[in-house]
Scaffold this active site. Structure first.
Site, PDB file in Angstrom:
ATOM      1  N   CYS A 382       1.096  -1.332  -0.168  1.00 36.06           N
ATOM      2  CA  CYS A 382      -0.143   0.178   0.012  1.00 36.06           C
ATOM      3  C   CYS A 382       0.973   1.504  -0.007  1.00 36.06           C
ATOM      4  O   CYS A 382       1.505   1.494  -0.575  1.00 36.06           O
ATOM      5  CB  CYS A 382      -0.863  -0.227   0.710  1.00 36.06           C
ATOM      6  SG  CYS A 382      -2.327   1.251   0.674  1.00 36.06           S
ATOM      7  N   HIS A 509      -3.395  -5.011   0.208  1.00 37.24           N
ATOM      8  CA  HIS A 509      -2.759  -5.321   1.688  1.00 37.24           C
ATOM      9  C   HIS A 509      -2.983  -6.946   1.033  1.00 37.24           C
ATOM     10  O   HIS A 509      -3.780  -7.788   2.778  1.00 37.24           O
ATOM     11  CB  HIS A 509      -3.939  -4.802   2.864  1.00 37.24           C
ATOM     12  CG  HIS A 509      -3.334  -3.530   2.874  1.00 37.24           C
ATOM     13  ND1 HIS A 509      -2.452  -3.452   3.799  1.00 37.24           N
ATOM     14  CD2 HIS A 509      -4.319  -2.585   2.475  1.00 37.24           C
ATOM     15  CE1 HIS A 509      -2.817  -1.980   3.505  1.00 37.24           C
ATOM     16  NE2 HIS A 509      -3.552  -0.910   3.506  1.00 37.24           N
ATOM     17  N   GLU A 511      -1.433  -9.099   3.557  1.00 33.09           N
ATOM     18  CA  GLU A 511      -1.661  -9.500   4.903  1.00 33.09           C
ATOM     19  C   GLU A 511      -2.435  -9.863   5.695  1.00 33.09           C
ATOM     20  O   GLU A 511      -3.329 -11.280   6.436  1.00 33.09           O
ATOM     21  CB  GLU A 511      -0.848  -9.111   5.846  1.00 33.09           C
ATOM     22  CG  GLU A 511      -1.329  -7.543   6.541  1.00 33.09           C
ATOM     23  CD  GLU A 511      -1.435  -6.269   5.050  1.00 33.09           C
ATOM     24  OE1 GLU A 511      -0.965  -6.831   3.879  1.00 33.09           O
ATOM     25  OE2 GLU A 511      -1.550  -5.099   5.915  1.00 33.09           O
TER      26      GLU A 511
HETATM   27  N1  GLN Z   1      -2.141   7.154   2.209  1.00 38.64           N
HETATM   28  C1  GLN Z   1      -2.061   5.969   1.867  1.00 38.64           C
HETATM   29  C2  GLN Z   1      -3.605   6.410   0.498  1.00 38.64           C
HETATM   30  O1  GLN Z   1      -4.298   6.935   1.391  1.00 38.64           O
HETATM   31  C3  GLN Z   1      -1.690   4.706   1.510  1.00 38.64           C
HETATM   32  C4  GLN Z   1      -3.078   3.908   2.505  1.00 38.64           C
HETATM   33  C5  GLN Z   1      -2.336   2.620   3.112  1.00 38.64           C
HETATM   34  O2  GLN Z   1      -1.346   1.966   3.183  1.00 38.64           O
HETATM   35  N2  GLN Z   1      -3.220   1.920   3.832  1.00 38.64           N
HETATM   36  O3  GLN Z   1      -3.557   5.718  -0.345  1.00 38.64           O
END
Ligand code: GLN
Length: 535
Positions: A382, A509, A511
């Site tokens: 992410c 994600h 994970e």
């Molecule tokens: N801050 C980034 C976004 O909003 C990444 C978010 C995250 O890593 N969950 O896109």
């Protein structure tokens, strides 16, 4: 009819109620029953999505896009079940629906009160778990008995069990039996007092699970049984496990807790099949292929719960490769101060997890540069993927001011930018790109090799995206766009070609979908590459 188990906690928080509830769900499943789980959280936020990791630890995301408590991660990992929106209710969520109904005229003429209206709404949430396909539903009440905000939840479970009857509903209370070093003794008084509070509100626990550092003596068990009104065999010891949280269900099974639960429910006690789980725990305890060290570069490193699922998924990757994974937790701001070499030299792999806000970004970018230049296996997740794109466009393409518009809205090179449909959103709660989306994978890439499939689904929680205006230029310099969302062409996975052994980053994600018996493919292959680096 679905049977219900209600899990409460006493004396102190952080006793591992979620892990205990999940372990019991696992055992009942492995006795051949269909189980669902749910957490009721007494705080006023509608969900934990807007809370700081310092307050709440990780926010766990379900397939259907709910931002939930991290205990749901334990439920999914231990009990191999899939949670949904109905798996987590908070006081805020309960009150919101009652107040909305009041505004719509749903209670015309009545005074709306905590009891019965809030307690009825809680009971409705519990009954969401009922169904032909569910034999046993487990509901965990967050917090500790005695907290003011827990009261409506405790009243609701008291009523619920009264309505379904003893044969169909059980109360399980998790408590602490501390060892007092100065006295050289274990003390049962806090547990008696905590059960006392429950009894005042009309709940008598059927099962008492005692968390302790040392074994409970028979004498202690007798005492707890007598004073807490719990059958002797249902006073269960849950001692701290030595090596891995995945030992908990094995220890509980030794005391037949699952068998007693089925007997109390008058359900047939089928055989317990957990050989594969025991085998998996043996691998965690004594892996055959050595040890490796993975650096996790984040900004909530001092908090064990902030990257819970990431740490678990790394362990799963270790299980799949029969290696022990040590985690070197690194504050990205330290790298910013002293340089990457000092903190990262000697690691087998580097992982940059998700996050929000600009604190710690330069350190993460330096860590990624270090992984790219020194050919250290890298997994970005992410924000970790977004930083990998920023690093590449700055240091390989030479756009020194490239940035995400999250950190610099006026950057000349917004390589990570807000999606069109996010631009008009001002509210913060539940408004990100959340939950499961499809992703199509490019053949013959590291991602394709990992997944062994070209169509996957993964869970998301972010607002910003890779900006497609920069795609051609990145590709020209060796970045591969190996995963794309077919609905809207958004970039889901990037990787590096050339002579880097394993450099993969994803917008989703992974994970959240990793399990001890089936490591997520990206974590599995990341650890595999890291283990090779050692050789
Ligand atoms: N801050 C980034 C976004 O909003 C990444 C978010 C995250 O890593 N969950 O896109």
């Amino acid at each position: 009819m679905t049977k219900h188990i209600f899990v409460t906690g006493g004396v102190v928080s952080s006793l591992g109620k979620g892990i205990t509830a999940a372990s019991i769900a696992f055992l009942l499943k492995r006795r051949g029953y269909r189980v669902k789980m749910q957490k009721l959280d007494p705080y006023l936020n509608v969900d934990p999505g807007t809370m700081s990791p310092y307050q709440h630890g990780e926010v766990y995301v379900t397939d259907d896009g709910a931002e939930t408590d991290l205990d749901l991660g334990h439920y999914e990992r231990f009990a191999e079940i899939t949670c949904s929106r109905d798996s987590n209710y908070t006081t805020g969520k309960i009150y919101s629906s009652v107040i909305q109904r009041e505004r719509e005229g749903g209670y015309l003429g009545k005074t709306v009160q905590v009891i019965p209206h809030i307690s009825d709404e809680i009971k409705k949430a519990i009954s969401q778990l009922d169904g032909k396909d569910v034999d046993i539903a487990i509901t965990e009440i967050g917090g500790t008995v005695g907290d003011i905000e827990s009261l409506p939840f405790l009243e609701a479970i008291r009523q619920y069990r009264h309505q379904i009857g003893r044969e169909n509903g059980l109360f399980m209370h998790l408590t602490l039996v501390p060892y007092i070093r100065a006295a050289g003794e274990m003390k049962t008084k806090p547990s008696q007092q905590s059960v006392g509070i429950l009894q005042e509100i009309g709940i008598v626990p059927d099962i008492l699970v005692c968390r302790c550092e040392r074994p409970l003596s028979d004498e202690h068990k007798e005492k707890l049984s007598l004073f807490c009104n719990v059958k002797r065999e249902l006073v269960i010891e849950e001692q701290d496990v030595k090596n891995s949280i995945y030992e908990v269900p094995i220890e509980l099974a030794k005391q037949d807790i699952d068998k007693y639960i089925l007997e109390l429910f008058h359900m047939h006690v089928k055989d317990l099949k957990i050989d594969d789980w025991i085998q998996m725990v043996n691998t965690v305890v004594s892996p055959k292929s050595g040890e490796i060290e993975i650096a996790v570069v984040g900004k909530y490193i001092s908090l064990r719960d902030a990257y819970k699922s990431i740490y678990e998924a790394l362990t799963h990757g270790g299980i799949a490769n029969d290696v022990r994974v040590h985690i070197r937790m690194i504050e990205s701001e330290d790298i910013e101060k002293d340089g990457a070499e000092k903190y990262l030299s000697g690691v087998n792999g580097i992982l940059v997890p998700g996050g929000f806000g600009d604190r710690g970004i330069p350190g993460k970018i330096d860590a990624i540069r270090y992984a790219r230049e020194n050919k250290i296996p890298f997994l970005g997740i992410c924000l970790g993927m977004q930083c990998a794109v920023i690093e590449f466009t700055r240091n390989v393409l030479g756009h020194a001011t490239a940035n995400s518009s999250e950190f610099d809205p006026n950057t000349s090179h917004p390589v990570i930018a807000l999606m069109e449909d996010q631009k008009k959103i001002t509210a913060k709660g539940g408004t990100m790109r959340l939950g499961q989306y499809p992703c199509v994978i490019k053949d013959k890439t590291k991602a394709a090799l990992a997944y062994g499939s070209l169509k996957i689904n993964e869970r998301h929680r972010h607002r910003y995206e890779f900006n497609p205006l920069f795609k051609a230029e990145c590709e020209k310099h060796g970045m591969i766009f190996s995963g794309t969302c077919p609905d809207n062409n958004l970039t889901e996975i990037i990787e590096l070609s050339g002579d880097h052994p394993w450099f993969v980053a994803c917008q989703f994600h992974p994970e959240f979908k990793s399990r001890p018996l089936s490591a997520h493919p990206l974590f599995r292959d990341f650890i595999k590459a890291a283990a090779k680096k050692q050789a």
